[in-house]
Structures are given as structure tokens and as C-alpha cells.
Design an enzyme around this catalytic site. Structure first.
Site, PDB file in Angstrom:
ATOM      1  N   ARG A  32      -2.788  -3.336  12.713  1.00  0.00           N
ATOM      2  CA  ARG A  32      -2.934  -4.790  12.567  1.00  0.00           C
ATOM      3  C   ARG A  32      -1.666  -5.466  12.053  1.00  0.00           C
ATOM      4  O   ARG A  32      -1.519  -6.671  12.131  1.00  0.00           O
ATOM      5  CB  ARG A  32      -4.129  -5.097  11.639  1.00  0.00           C
ATOM      6  CG  ARG A  32      -5.462  -4.788  12.290  1.00  0.00           C
ATOM      7  CD  ARG A  32      -6.592  -4.704  11.273  1.00  0.00           C
ATOM      8  NE  ARG A  32      -6.660  -3.413  10.612  1.00  0.00           N
ATOM      9  CZ  ARG A  32      -7.566  -3.080   9.693  1.00  0.00           C
ATOM     10  NH1 ARG A  32      -8.472  -3.954   9.328  1.00  0.00           N
ATOM     11  NH2 ARG A  32      -7.552  -1.883   9.137  1.00  0.00           N
ATOM     12  N   GLN A  91      -1.664  14.866   8.167  1.00  0.00           N
ATOM     13  CA  GLN A  91      -2.748  14.577   9.124  1.00  0.00           C
ATOM     14  C   GLN A  91      -2.053  14.168  10.431  1.00  0.00           C
ATOM     15  O   GLN A  91      -1.776  12.986  10.649  1.00  0.00           O
ATOM     16  CB  GLN A  91      -3.628  13.424   8.591  1.00  0.00           C
ATOM     17  CG  GLN A  91      -4.839  13.157   9.457  1.00  0.00           C
ATOM     18  CD  GLN A  91      -5.514  11.825   9.123  1.00  0.00           C
ATOM     19  OE1 GLN A  91      -4.941  10.966   8.454  1.00  0.00           O
ATOM     20  NE2 GLN A  91      -6.729  11.648   9.603  1.00  0.00           N
ATOM     21  N   GLU A 178     -19.733  -0.427   7.957  1.00  0.00           N
ATOM     22  CA  GLU A 178     -18.449  -1.010   8.354  1.00  0.00           C
ATOM     23  C   GLU A 178     -18.681  -2.351   9.032  1.00  0.00           C
ATOM     24  O   GLU A 178     -19.719  -2.560   9.685  1.00  0.00           O
ATOM     25  CB  GLU A 178     -17.705  -0.058   9.291  1.00  0.00           C
ATOM     26  CG  GLU A 178     -17.171   1.176   8.602  1.00  0.00           C
ATOM     27  CD  GLU A 178     -16.262   0.852   7.429  1.00  0.00           C
ATOM     28  OE1 GLU A 178     -15.245   0.169   7.614  1.00  0.00           O
ATOM     29  OE2 GLU A 178     -16.592   1.260   6.295  1.00  0.00           O
ATOM     30  N   ARG A 357      30.081  -7.873  -4.781  1.00  0.00           N
ATOM     31  CA  ARG A 357      29.587  -6.759  -3.958  1.00  0.00           C
ATOM     32  C   ARG A 357      29.511  -5.498  -4.825  1.00  0.00           C
ATOM     33  O   ARG A 357      29.966  -5.506  -5.967  1.00  0.00           O
ATOM     34  CB  ARG A 357      30.493  -6.610  -2.739  1.00  0.00           C
ATOM     35  CG  ARG A 357      30.282  -7.788  -1.756  1.00  0.00           C
ATOM     36  CD  ARG A 357      31.329  -7.810  -0.681  1.00  0.00           C
ATOM     37  NE  ARG A 357      31.458  -6.523  -0.040  1.00  0.00           N
ATOM     38  CZ  ARG A 357      32.586  -6.093   0.546  1.00  0.00           C
ATOM     39  NH1 ARG A 357      33.669  -6.856   0.551  1.00  0.00           N
ATOM     40  NH2 ARG A 357      32.610  -4.918   1.119  1.00  0.00           N
ATOM     41  N   ASN A 401      45.073 -13.943 -15.545  1.00  0.00           N
ATOM     42  CA  ASN A 401      44.756 -15.138 -14.768  1.00  0.00           C
ATOM     43  C   ASN A 401      45.091 -14.886 -13.304  1.00  0.00           C
ATOM     44  O   ASN A 401      46.226 -14.584 -12.977  1.00  0.00           O
ATOM     45  CB  ASN A 401      45.570 -16.322 -15.305  1.00  0.00           C
ATOM     46  CG  ASN A 401      44.971 -17.623 -14.813  1.00  0.00           C
ATOM     47  OD1 ASN A 401      44.743 -17.796 -13.619  1.00  0.00           O
ATOM     48  ND2 ASN A 401      44.706 -18.527 -15.733  1.00  0.00           N
ATOM     49  N   ALA A 404      44.374 -19.300  -7.604  1.00  0.00           N
ATOM     50  CA  ALA A 404      43.545 -19.602  -6.429  1.00  0.00           C
ATOM     51  C   ALA A 404      44.128 -18.937  -5.186  1.00  0.00           C
ATOM     52  O   ALA A 404      45.333 -18.908  -5.004  1.00  0.00           O
ATOM     53  CB  ALA A 404      43.493 -21.112  -6.222  1.00  0.00           C
ATOM     54  N   TYR A 411      42.998  -2.488   2.142  1.00  0.00           N
ATOM     55  CA  TYR A 411      42.654  -1.634   3.287  1.00  0.00           C
ATOM     56  C   TYR A 411      43.806  -1.648   4.273  1.00  0.00           C
ATOM     57  O   TYR A 411      44.269  -2.724   4.695  1.00  0.00           O
ATOM     58  CB  TYR A 411      41.384  -2.201   3.941  1.00  0.00           C
ATOM     59  CG  TYR A 411      40.827  -1.377   5.065  1.00  0.00           C
ATOM     60  CD1 TYR A 411      40.631  -0.001   4.919  1.00  0.00           C
ATOM     61  CD2 TYR A 411      40.481  -1.973   6.269  1.00  0.00           C
ATOM     62  CE1 TYR A 411      40.109   0.748   5.959  1.00  0.00           C
ATOM     63  CE2 TYR A 411      39.944  -1.227   7.311  1.00  0.00           C
ATOM     64  CZ  TYR A 411      39.763   0.137   7.155  1.00  0.00           C
ATOM     65  OH  TYR A 411      39.239   0.875   8.182  1.00  0.00           O
TER      66      TYR A 411
HETATM   67  C1  UD1 Z   1     -11.601   1.171   4.865  1.00  0.00           C
HETATM   68  C2  UD1 Z   1     -13.079   1.493   4.748  1.00  0.00           C
HETATM   69  C3  UD1 Z   1     -13.829   0.200   4.421  1.00  0.00           C
HETATM   70  C4  UD1 Z   1     -13.261  -0.422   3.160  1.00  0.00           C
HETATM   71  C5  UD1 Z   1     -11.769  -0.623   3.265  1.00  0.00           C
HETATM   72  C6  UD1 Z   1     -11.206  -1.024   1.927  1.00  0.00           C
HETATM   73  C7  UD1 Z   1     -13.433   3.363   6.280  1.00  0.00           C
HETATM   74  C8  UD1 Z   1     -14.008   3.788   7.580  1.00  0.00           C
HETATM   75  N1  UD1 Z   1     -13.532   2.052   5.985  1.00  0.00           N
HETATM   76  O1  UD1 Z   1     -11.437   0.300   5.966  1.00  0.00           O
HETATM   77  O2  UD1 Z   1     -15.192   0.499   4.224  1.00  0.00           O
HETATM   78  O3  UD1 Z   1     -13.902  -1.659   2.920  1.00  0.00           O
HETATM   79  O4  UD1 Z   1     -11.123   0.603   3.645  1.00  0.00           O
HETATM   80  O5  UD1 Z   1      -9.842  -1.341   2.009  1.00  0.00           O
HETATM   81  O6  UD1 Z   1     -12.938   4.183   5.547  1.00  0.00           O
HETATM   82  N2  UD1 Z   1      -5.920   6.425   6.903  1.00  0.00           N
HETATM   83  C9  UD1 Z   1      -5.517   7.733   7.023  1.00  0.00           C
HETATM   84  N3  UD1 Z   1      -5.888   8.435   8.133  1.00  0.00           N
HETATM   85  C10 UD1 Z   1      -6.647   7.900   9.115  1.00  0.00           C
HETATM   86  C11 UD1 Z   1      -7.078   6.554   8.977  1.00  0.00           C
HETATM   87  C12 UD1 Z   1      -6.704   5.846   7.839  1.00  0.00           C
HETATM   88  O7  UD1 Z   1      -4.821   8.255   6.164  1.00  0.00           O
HETATM   89  O8  UD1 Z   1      -6.931   8.625  10.081  1.00  0.00           O
HETATM   90  C13 UD1 Z   1      -5.505   5.663   5.700  1.00  0.00           C
HETATM   91  C14 UD1 Z   1      -4.762   4.383   6.018  1.00  0.00           C
HETATM   92  O9  UD1 Z   1      -3.367   4.607   6.099  1.00  0.00           O
HETATM   93  C15 UD1 Z   1      -5.129   3.489   4.841  1.00  0.00           C
HETATM   94  C16 UD1 Z   1      -6.498   4.005   4.409  1.00  0.00           C
HETATM   95  O10 UD1 Z   1      -6.667   5.276   5.009  1.00  0.00           O
HETATM   96  O11 UD1 Z   1      -4.215   3.628   3.782  1.00  0.00           O
HETATM   97  C17 UD1 Z   1      -7.624   3.079   4.836  1.00  0.00           C
HETATM   98  O12 UD1 Z   1      -7.600   2.983   6.249  1.00  0.00           O
HETATM   99  P1  UD1 Z   1      -7.748   1.575   6.955  1.00  0.00           P
HETATM  100  O13 UD1 Z   1      -7.618   1.774   8.420  1.00  0.00           O
HETATM  101  O14 UD1 Z   1      -6.915   0.560   6.317  1.00  0.00           O
HETATM  102  O15 UD1 Z   1      -9.300   1.298   6.641  1.00  0.00           O
HETATM  103  P2  UD1 Z   1      -9.998  -0.106   6.584  1.00  0.00           P
HETATM  104  O16 UD1 Z   1     -10.244  -0.578   7.959  1.00  0.00           O
HETATM  105  O17 UD1 Z   1      -9.284  -1.015   5.678  1.00  0.00           O
HETATM  106 CA    CA Z   2      -7.297  -0.996   4.647  1.00  0.00          CA
END
Ligand code: UD1
Ligand code: CA
Length: 484
Positions: A32, A91, A178, A357, A401, A404, A411
Site C-alpha cells: 500500500r 520468511q 479482518e 559540510r 581573518n 571576502a 583539489y
Molecule cells: C494486521 C492484522 C490486523 C490488525 C493489524 C494491526 C493480520 C491478518 N491482520 O493487519 O488484524 O488490525 O495488523 O496493525 O495479521 N508481515 C510479515 N510476513 C507476512 C505478512 C506480513 O512479516 O507474510 C508483517 C508486515 O511486514 C507487518 C506486519 O506483519 O509489519 C503486519 O502485516 P500487515 O500486512 O501490515 O497487516 P495488516 O493488514 O496491517
Molecule cells: Ca499493518
């Protein structure tokens, strides 16, 4: 916070403190955000989202018990936070928040409890994490989730609590629904799942295989563990925070901006409480790690970034950008300066429109003025370079001093060379100093000189064409042109 401080009562499996791990979900792409940068590396308050979550986690358990689960652009994420000393789990394919814990199971099953934090919700506090753990232990639950009441719950999972019936605990949860699976009635629920959990590890790993991908995204949702554990007769409970701000996740650019604003406004409040005047906080961008001492005044439209440290009784006027720079006490920065990775000592004055810098070191009570650029240059006490000057790779003593338009020619097209200007020397305006070169103590350089050889102490060096005067030349030229 030591583990033993969280150790409660009855459920402790061994007589010793329970073994607690923290898993941080940080593998997602952040679709997103529509970005090349992985979500958890997007910054708020001048630091990546994940850095905040790791900082909170490592105040609850030692870094060795923290596991960041990374996947999308794993190398980039790892190198951004590897200095924190936490562990990493990979993962490789992101098949959902539940799948993230499946891949981490080998490391996490060595623990009694697993706290799960969301890598994209940076305002979580160590206190809340500890409260959640303590509540979990007191309730002897299999899963405890953190919730908050939000005025605008859209996008979050909603908490469906068990209907209050005799003997049932009010904190008992039926399911997490969800957003995209919720009924219209469920969407009206304002209590949201914050994405932070505590699990009793054996219960989690015993039943995690029951997770399925039967949902609109085809992912393994960790949130489904609430229903699975409850159906297995386990306690699933919820603990609601009084401070909904701390659970907000950054899923979109607008949410990032909102969280960034909250963090920066809190920073301004902290600084003001500590004795700093900020005229118009909403216009200032001050990073979370910045330090400012009392009686310093920060005018509107100032950015103080990175690890900058500002002393007491300084005045930072408008339109300055200060990054990773240290100002001692009583420094004045007039409008329009850019300062990077530099040191400015007590009572110095900069600007307007100076550019320091990296590796500039401006001495006590020195003056660096309009359109003066310094780089890798040390300037001694009380020295002045007030106008239109470039000082690079220079060692400048005290009481010097610089006229200007002075330029250090540091370099030669291949390497950088040093210019040394010793104490009390006077460099006339529009001089060029071709490095390597040294101007001795108390020496004078005549205006518009090109200095290519060392100038001894107390000498005068003039390196410019001699002036020629032709008496009456102009008058004769003009009269020759007049029509007869
Ligand atoms: C998730 C929750 C939702 C909650 C919200 C709060 C689930 C299905 N939903 O939704 O109920 O209200 O968080 O913020 O869990 N991530 C991984 N591996 C994956 C997918 C996600 O590590 O395969 C990590 C993402 O990087 C992120 C976190 O998990 O940091 C949450 O994932 P995200 O996709 O943001 O979940 P939400 O849609 O926000
Ligand atoms: Ca999230």
C-alpha cells in the site's frame, strides 16, 4: 526491564523466570506504500519504523531473545538494524502473518512465551508490552491480544468479544475478524486488533498447523489463532490500551505522515518541558534522537536531524537544516544555513547562508558568514570568514581573518591537499591559496593574491600582477572616437 520483573505468579513453568522471546513481524513488502523501499524501513521521526519496535522490544527482553522476521528485501532490512544485536529469521515468501511465525518456529519453540510485535507500528512502548505479558501470565491464557478503541477503525481487524455470560471473563475473545471478511455489523466495532500478541509457545506451536489460507487474500492469518485456540478450549483474552495512538500502523503514506507528525510533536513537547523555546512547533522538524539543552530558542521552520546535539542558550533562527551536528552552548545560527556532520564550539556565530559540510570544526567565538562553505576544516578560536569563501581541507588557527572571496584550492584533479593558516594571519580579500601551502603566524597575504608557496611568520606575501597606470589614456581614447 529484566525478564524476572515480568515473572508473575502461578503459570511460571519452572521455578525460575519464564523464557520469553519477542518476534517482530517485518517481512512484508508494504504494497500500500507503493515503494521500492521495504515498509519497515520507511522513516518516522527520522528513524525506520522497525528501529522503534526493536528499541521497545530490547527494553523488555535482551536483544538475544528478539527475533526480527524479515523477507522482502531482507538484506537491506537486516543491514539497517543489525547493530541492535537482535536475531533474524527469514520468511522468503510472505504468505501472511501466521506464516511468518511458522517459519520462525524452530527458533521460537525453545521459549515458554512468545510476544509478537508488528514491525510497522512504531509507537508501542515497553510498558505496554510488559503489561500485555503480565496480563497474559495472570490470566493463564494461551493467547492475549492487545486492542484499542479507534474512532476510525477502517482497515484493522476487529475484536469480537465473547458474549458476557455467567462465569465467562469479560476479556474473553471469540474471534478477530479482518476488515475484508467482516460483516457490516462487525465493521461498526471500534475495538481493533493492534497486531501485538502474547502466546504461550507450546499452545501456539501445537495448533499452528490448523491455520489455513481460506480468506480473501489467500494468506495464513495469525489472527485466526484466536478462533483456533478458543475452539480448542484455550483461554484467548484481550487487554485494551488506554492510549490508542501507540498501536497505529503505517500502512499508507498518509498513515506514515500522521505517525511522523505525532512523534515529532511529542518530541517538541519533551524539549519544551526540558526548557527549550520553540516558537512554532508545527513548522519544525526535529528527529527523535536529537538533544537540545535548556534556554535554546528554535525559531520557525527549522530542521534538526539525525544525532544532532544542541547546547544551552543557542539561537537557531529560521530556515536552518542541521544534520548530525553538535553545537556547544551559546551558538547563534542565523537564517538559511545547512550544517552537516560538524562541530560548532561555544559562542560561535554562523550565517546567514553558511554551509558547513562534513568534518567542519568551528572554534569558540568564531564567525562564519554569508555564503561561506567549509569542508573538513578546523577553524580556531575567534577566527572570522565572513563573506563568499570556500575553505576545504584547511587548518586555521586562532584570531585569523579570512577576507571576502578567499578560496582554498584543495583539489588538483587527483587528490586533496591541506592549507594551513596559522594564528593571527590576515588573508586579504579574493585570495586563492593553492594547497599544499602554509601561511605562518601573523603573516599578511595581500588582497587578490594567488599564493602557491609558503608564507613565513610575520611576512607579507603579494602574489598578483602589478598595477599599471597610464595617465590620460582614457581621455585620449574617447576624444579619438568623437565625430569631427
Ligand atoms: C494486521 C492484522 C490486523 C490488525 C493489524 C494491526 C493480520 C491478518 N491482520 O493487519 O488484524 O488490525 O495488523 O496493525 O495479521 N508481515 C510479515 N510476513 C507476512 C505478512 C506480513 O512479516 O507474510 C508483517 C508486515 O511486514 C507487518 C506486519 O506483519 O509489519 C503486519 O502485516 P500487515 O500486512 O501490515 O497487516 P495488516 O493488514 O496491517
Ligand atoms: Ca499493518
Amino acid at each position: 526491564m529484566k525478564k524476572s520483573r515480568n515473572a508473575p505468579s502461578s503459570q511460571t513453568p519452572a521455578a525460575s523466570a519464564p523464557r520469553v522471546a519477542i518476534a517482530i513481524l517485518a517481512a512484508g513488502k508494504g504494497t500500500r506504500l507503493k515503494s521500492q523501499l521495504p515498509k519497515v524501513l520507511h522513516e518516522v521521526g527520522g528513524k525506520p519504523l522497525l528501529a522503534y519496535v526493536i528499541a521497545a522490544a530490547t527494553r523488555v527482553v535482551p536483544p538475544n531473545d528478539v527475533f526480527a522476521i524479515i523477507g522482502h528485501e531482507a538484506g537491506r532490512v537486516r543491514s539497517a538494524v543489525s547493530h541492535t544485536g537482535v536475531n533474524f529469521g527469514l520468511q522468503p515468501e510472505q504468505r501472511g502473518t501466521g506464516h511468518a511465525l511458522m517459519v520462525a518456529q524452530p527458533a521460537l519453540s525453545a521459549y515458554d512465551y512468545v510476544i509478537v510485535l508488528s514491525g510497522d507500528a512504531p509507537q508501542i512502548t515497553p510498558q505496554t508490552i510488559a503489561c500485555l505479558l503480565n496480563f497474559h501470565l495472570d490470566e493463564q491464557a494461551a493467547m492475549t491480544l492487545l486492542s484499542a478503541d479507534l474512532d476510525h477503525p477502517t482497515g484493522y481487524g476487529r475484536i469480537v468479544r465473547m458474549k458476557a455470560r455467567k462465569g465467562a471473563r469479560s476479556s474473553e475473545v471469540q474471534a478477530i475478524v479482518e476488515e475484508n471478511s467482516a460483516s457490516p455489523a462487525q465493521r461498526r466495532i471500534r475495538e481493533i486488533n493492534a497486531g501485538f500478541y502474547v502466546f504461550t509457545a507450546p499452545q501456539l506451536f501445537l495448533r499452528m498447523a490448523k491455520l489455513s489460507t481460506g480468506n480473501p487474500h489467500g494468506e495464513y492469518y495469525l489472527t485466526d489463532m484466536a478462533r483456533i485456540l478458543r475452539q480448542a478450549g484455550q483461554h484467548v483474552v484481550v487487554w485494551k490500551t488506554e492510549n490508542p495512538g501507540e498501536v497505529l500502523g503505517a500502512n499508507t503514506r498518509a498513515e506514515l505522515s500522521f505517525i511522523d507528525h505525532q512523534i515529532r510533536m511529542r518530541k517538541c513537547q519533551e524539549l519544551m518541558l526540558g526548557g527549550v523555546t520553540i516558537f512554532y512547533p508545527a513548522t519544525c522538524v526535529i528527529d527523535d534522537d536529537v538533544e537540545v539543552a535548556p534556554d535554546t530558542v528554535i525559531e520557525p521552520f527549522v530542521q534538526i536531524l539525525g544525532k544532532s546535539r544542541i547546547g544551552a542558550a543557542c539561537r537557531i533562527q529560521s530556515f536552518n537544516v542541521i544534520r548530525d551536528t553538535e553545537l556547544a552552548d551559546a551558538v547563534i545560527v542565523q537564517p538559511g544555513c545547512v550544517l552537516e556532520q560538524s562541530i560548532v564550539r561555544r559562542g560561535a556565530t554562523l550565517g546567514p547562508f553558511s554551509h558547513l559540510r562534513p568534518a567542519s570544526d568551528i572554534g569558540e567565538e568564531a564567525h562564519i558568514g554569508n555564503f561561506v562553505e567549509t569542508k573538513k576544516t578546523r577553524i580556531g578560536k575567534g577566527s572570522k570568514a565572513n563573506h563568499l569563501t570556500y575553505l576545504g581541507n584547511a587548518e586555521i588557527g586562532a584570531g585569523v581573518n579570512i577576507g571576502a572571496g578567499t578560496i582554498t584550492c584543495n583539489y588538483d584533479g587527483i587528490g586533496k591537499h591541506t592549507t594551513v593558516i596559522e594564528d593571527r594571519a590576515f588573508i586579504g580579500s579574493d585570495s586563492t591559496l593553492v594547497a599544499p601551502v602554509r601561511v605562518g603566524k601573523g603573516a599578511y597575504v595581500g588582497a587578490a593574491s594567488c599564493i602557491t608557496r609558503d608564507v613565513p611568520e610575520d611576512a607579507l606575501a603579494i602574489g598578483r600582477a602589478q598595477q599599471i597606470v597610464k595617465e590620460g589614456w582614457a581621455r585620449e581614447k574617447l576624444s579619438a572616437r568623437k565625430p569631427k
